[in-house]
Scaffold this motif. Structure first.
Motif, PDB file in Angstrom:
ATOM      1  N   GLY A   1       0.873  -1.136   0.219  1.00 29.39           N
ATOM      2  CA  GLY A   1      -0.083   0.172  -0.152  1.00 29.39           C
ATOM      3  C   GLY A   1       0.823   1.240   0.159  1.00 29.39           C
ATOM      4  N   ARG A   2       0.148   2.305  -0.160  1.00 27.71           N
ATOM      5  CA  ARG A   2       0.806   3.448  -0.434  1.00 27.71           C
ATOM      6  C   ARG A   2       0.604   4.730   0.695  1.00 27.71           C
ATOM      7  N   THR A   3      -0.624   4.764   0.940  1.00 24.25           N
ATOM      8  CA  THR A   3      -1.182   5.764   2.105  1.00 24.25           C
ATOM      9  C   THR A   3      -1.941   5.012   3.154  1.00 24.25           C
ATOM     10  N   ALA A   4      -2.307   5.993   3.967  1.00 21.20           N
ATOM     11  CA  ALA A   4      -2.725   5.491   5.355  1.00 21.20           C
ATOM     12  C   ALA A   4      -4.235   4.563   5.043  1.00 21.20           C
ATOM     13  N   GLU A   5      -4.727   4.850   3.963  1.00 19.45           N
ATOM     14  CA  GLU A   5      -5.997   4.001   3.926  1.00 19.45           C
ATOM     15  C   GLU A   5      -5.777   2.551   3.682  1.00 19.45           C
ATOM     16  N   ASP A   6      -4.445   2.251   3.234  1.00 16.57           N
ATOM     17  CA  ASP A   6      -4.069   0.841   3.057  1.00 16.57           C
ATOM     18  C   ASP A   6      -3.552   0.184   4.401  1.00 16.57           C
ATOM     19  N   ASN A   7      -3.442   1.013   5.298  1.00 16.87           N
ATOM     20  CA  ASN A   7      -2.867   0.395   6.706  1.00 16.87           C
ATOM     21  C   ASN A   7      -3.938  -0.784   7.302  1.00 16.87           C
ATOM     22  N   VAL A   8      -3.439  -1.752   8.144  1.00 19.10           N
ATOM     23  CA  VAL A   8      -4.346  -2.889   8.463  1.00 19.10           C
ATOM     24  C   VAL A   8      -4.702  -2.624   9.932  1.00 19.10           C
ATOM     25  N   VAL A   9      -5.874  -2.670  10.439  1.00 18.85           N
ATOM     26  CA  VAL A   9      -6.542  -2.612  11.780  1.00 18.85           C
ATOM     27  C   VAL A   9      -5.895  -4.014  12.406  1.00 18.85           C
ATOM     28  N   VAL A  10      -5.123  -4.190  13.212  1.00 22.37           N
ATOM     29  CA  VAL A  10      -4.859  -5.466  13.764  1.00 22.37           C
ATOM     30  C   VAL A  10      -5.643  -5.409  15.188  1.00 22.37           C
ATOM     31  N   LYS A  11      -6.051  -4.418  15.789  1.00 26.11           N
ATOM     32  CA  LYS A  11      -7.022  -4.725  17.027  1.00 26.11           C
ATOM     33  C   LYS A  11      -7.784  -3.069  17.130  1.00 26.11           C
ATOM     34  N   LEU A  12      -8.927  -3.430  17.707  1.00 29.50           N
ATOM     35  CA  LEU A  12      -9.819  -2.441  18.026  1.00 29.50           C
ATOM     36  C   LEU A  12     -10.647  -2.382  19.206  1.00 29.50           C
ATOM     37  N   VAL A  13     -10.223  -1.342  20.069  1.00 34.92           N
ATOM     38  CA  VAL A  13     -10.896  -1.697  21.407  1.00 34.92           C
ATOM     39  C   VAL A  13     -11.864  -0.409  21.538  1.00 34.92           C
ATOM     40  N   GLU A  14     -13.209  -0.741  21.594  1.00 34.22           N
ATOM     41  CA  GLU A  14     -14.159   0.387  21.594  1.00 34.22           C
ATOM     42  C   GLU A  14     -14.825   0.316  22.906  1.00 34.22           C
ATOM     43  N   SER A  15     -14.757   1.662  23.434  1.00 35.82           N
ATOM     44  CA  SER A  15     -15.009   1.901  24.954  1.00 35.82           C
ATOM     45  C   SER A  15     -15.728   3.422  24.968  1.00 35.82           C
ATOM     46  N   TYR A  16     -16.484   3.657  23.942  1.00 33.13           N
ATOM     47  CA  TYR A  16     -16.788   4.911  23.658  1.00 33.13           C
ATOM     48  C   TYR A  16     -18.072   5.539  24.932  1.00 33.13           C
ATOM     49  N   THR A  17     -18.037   6.624  25.299  1.00 30.97           N
ATOM     50  CA  THR A  17     -18.708   7.249  26.362  1.00 30.97           C
ATOM     51  C   THR A  17     -19.838   7.981  25.561  1.00 30.97           C
ATOM     52  N   GLU A  18     -20.835   8.050  26.306  1.00 31.91           N
ATOM     53  CA  GLU A  18     -22.243   8.847  25.880  1.00 31.91           C
ATOM     54  C   GLU A  18     -21.893  10.312  25.804  1.00 31.91           C
ATOM     55  N   LEU A  19     -21.799  10.937  24.815  1.00 32.38           N
ATOM     56  CA  LEU A  19     -21.741  12.112  24.631  1.00 32.38           C
ATOM     57  C   LEU A  19     -23.026  13.116  24.668  1.00 32.38           C
ATOM     58  N   PRO A  20     -22.914  14.320  25.533  1.00 34.58           N
ATOM     59  CA  PRO A  20     -24.266  15.074  25.305  1.00 34.58           C
ATOM     60  C   PRO A  20     -24.531  15.325  23.831  1.00 34.58           C
ATOM     61  N   GLU A  21     -25.520  16.170  23.501  1.00 32.96           N
ATOM     62  CA  GLU A  21     -25.841  16.636  22.189  1.00 32.96           C
ATOM     63  C   GLU A  21     -24.963  17.771  21.863  1.00 32.96           C
ATOM     64  N   ASN A  22     -24.601  17.743  20.750  1.00 32.80           N
ATOM     65  CA  ASN A  22     -23.736  18.787  20.132  1.00 32.80           C
ATOM     66  C   ASN A  22     -22.424  18.937  21.013  1.00 32.80           C
ATOM     67  N   PRO A  23     -21.643  18.041  21.142  1.00 30.32           N
ATOM     68  CA  PRO A  23     -20.362  17.847  21.870  1.00 30.32           C
ATOM     69  C   PRO A  23     -19.361  18.727  21.342  1.00 30.32           C
ATOM     70  N   LEU A  24     -18.658  19.310  21.992  1.00 27.60           N
ATOM     71  CA  LEU A  24     -17.369  20.239  21.645  1.00 27.60           C
ATOM     72  C   LEU A  24     -16.005  19.348  21.164  1.00 27.60           C
ATOM     73  N   PRO A  25     -15.609  19.745  20.330  1.00 28.37           N
ATOM     74  CA  PRO A  25     -14.034  18.900  20.064  1.00 28.37           C
ATOM     75  C   PRO A  25     -13.134  19.754  21.150  1.00 28.37           C
ATOM     76  N   HIS A  26     -12.012  19.049  21.081  1.00 22.86           N
ATOM     77  CA  HIS A  26     -11.269  19.392  21.968  1.00 22.86           C
ATOM     78  C   HIS A  26     -10.816  20.836  22.156  1.00 22.86           C
ATOM     79  N   TRP A  27     -10.526  21.479  20.871  1.00 26.25           N
ATOM     80  CA  TRP A  27     -10.034  22.806  20.816  1.00 26.25           C
ATOM     81  C   TRP A  27     -11.047  23.820  21.415  1.00 26.25           C
ATOM     82  N   GLU A  28     -12.250  23.519  21.120  1.00 26.18           N
ATOM     83  CA  GLU A  28     -13.283  24.329  21.795  1.00 26.18           C
ATOM     84  C   GLU A  28     -13.295  23.922  23.423  1.00 26.18           C
TER      85      GLU A  28
END
Length: 346
Positions: free
Chosen positions: A118-145
Motif C-alpha cells: 500500500g501507499r497511503t494511510a487508507e492501506d494500513n491494516v487494523v490489527v486490534k480495535l478496542v471500543e469503549s465509547y462514552t455517551e456524549l451530550p448533544e452537540n459535543p465540543l471538539p477538544h479545541w473548543e
C-alpha cells in the motif's frame, strides 16, 4: 542504514523489498555497484602503489650502503613519483567512498515480510480495535473548543508568542500535561526501562545515526550557527547513546525511556488535520527504546506494543492498533504499529 552486502548480494530482492515502500531502487543500486567497484579498484591500485613505494624505499638504503649513490638518487625520484601518485589515488578513493555513502543513505530500511502492501494511510491494516465509547451530550465540543471554554490550552497566545502549532498550556491543562508525562515515565521505569534525560538538540552525526538525515532534513528545525537540530523525538538522542558502541551479547536487551519536547516543522500539513492539538510543531512525548539482538527484535517489538497497550487501556480510552503499509512507514522502520486514540467529538 542498509549495508553494501544487503544491497549487492541479491539486487533483485533489494529492488522488490524497497518497491513495497514505494521506492524505485534500481537506478540507485546501479550507481552503488558502479561506485563500489570503482572504490575497490582504486583501493587495490593504491595498495599496490604503497607496497611498491615501501619496496623502493628499502632499496634506497641498500644502495646508499653499497655506495651506489646515483642509483639511490634515481630510486628517490621514483619514490617521490609513487608518493604523488598514492596521494592522488587516496583522494580519488575517498571521493568514490564519500559518493557511495551519500547514495546508500538515500535508501530506506527494508520492510518486514508482514508489512502490508500500500501507499497511503487508507492501506494500513487494523490489527486490534478496542471500543469503549462514552455517551456524549448533544452537540459535543471538539477538544479545541473545550480547551478554549475552560481556558486550559491557549492556541491564540501560542500564535502570539511563536506561531501556529505552538500552544500554551495553562492551569489544569499544564498540570494534566505534566501528570501524563510523569505517569508514562513511571509506567515505563516499573517495566524495567532506564529513564534518560537527553539533550533536545542533536548534531548531524546523530541525525544520520537514526536516519532523520538526510530523509527528514526539511522537517527538522535547524540551528544553523552551530549546525544542531532540535529533536523530532526522544528516540533520536536516546538511540544515539549507543552509536559507534559495541555491546557484549549478555548486555542485551537495553531498555530506555525518555521524555522530551519534540519539534517538527510538519511542512505540507494543512486543513482539518492541523486543528487544535493535531500536527503541532512542538509537542511533548514519552518514548521507549529497546536495543535487541536481531533474532529477538520482533519479539521485543511485540513486547513494547503490549506495554504501550497496557498504558492506553489504563486510561480507559477507545483505541485501535494499526500495522502500517509500506508506503506509510518511516524511512528507517522495518515494521510499524501505530496506536490511534479515538477523539469522540472530532
Amino acid at each position: 542504514m542498509l549495508t553494501l552486502k544487503q544491497l549487492r548480494d541479491d539486487r533483485e530482492l533489494a529492488i522488490r523489498k524497497l518497491a513495497k515502500k514505494g521506492i524505485d531502487a534500481a537506478p540507485a543500486l546501479a550507481r552503488i555497484e558502479e561506485l563500489d567497484d570503482r572504490r575497490k579498484a582504486l583501493q587495490a591500485e593504491l595498495d599496490a602503489c604503497l607496497a611498491e613505494q615501501n619496496k623502493a624505499a628499502k632499496q634506497i638504503g641498500m644502495l646508499m650502503g653499497q655506495g651506489r649513490r646515483d642509483e639511490a638518487e634515481e630510486r628517490k625520484r621514483f619514490v617521490a613519483d609513487l608518493k604523488e601518485r598514492s596521494v592522488r589515488l587516496a583522494a580519488e578513493e575517498k571521493a568514490a567512498a564519500d559518493e557511495l555513502q551519500s547514495v546508500v543513505v538515500t535508501l530506506p530500511n527494508f520492510p518486514a515480510d508482514i508489512v502490508p502492501e500500500g501507499r497511503t494511510a487508507e492501506d494500513n491494516v487494523v490489527v486490534k480495535l478496542v471500543e469503549s465509547y462514552t455517551e456524549l451530550p448533544e452537540n459535543p465540543l471538539p477538544h479545541w473548543e473545550l480547551a478554549r471554554k475552560y481556558d486550559i490550552i491557549d492556541f491564540d497566545l501560542g500564535v502570539k508568542l511563536t506561531g501556529a502549532g505552538f500552544p500554551v498550556y495553562k492551569g489544569k491543562g499544564a498540570r494534566l500535561q505534566r501528570a501524563l508525562i510523569d505517569y508514562f515515565l513511571d509506567c515505563n521505569t516499573r517495566a524495567g526501562y532506564l529513564e534518560i534525560e537527553p539533550p533536545i538538540m542533536i548534531n548531524e552525526a546523530s541525525g544520520f545515526g537514526t536516519g532523520q538525515l538526510p530523509d527528514k532534513e526539511g522537517q527538522m528545525y535547524h540551528a544553523t550557527a552551530d549546525n544542531f537540530y532540535l529533536v523530532p523525538t526522544a528516540e533520536v538522542p536516546v538511540t544515539n547513546i549507543y552509536r559507534d558502541t559495541i555491546l557484549d551479547e549478555k548486555e542485551f536487551p537495553v531498555k530506555m525511556t525518555a521524555y522530551t519536547p519534540c519539534f517538527r516543522r510538519e511542512a505540507g500539513s494543512y486543513g482539518k488535520d492541523v486543528r487544535g492539538l493535531n500536527r503541532l510543531h512542538q509537542f511533548d512525548k514519552v518514548e521507549i527504546v529497546q536495543l535487541s539482538l536481531p533474532e529477538h527484535s520482533y519479539e521485543a517489538l511485540d513486547g513494547m506494543v503490549a506495554h504501550v497497550e497496557g498504558i492506553v487501556r489504563s486510561l480507559g480510552l477507545p483505541y485501535r492498533i494499526l500495522r502500517l503499509c509500506g508506503g506509510d512507514m518511516s524511512f528507517t522502520s522495518a515494521l510499524t504499529y501505530d496506536f490511534e486514540v479515538y477523539s469522540e467529538a472530532q
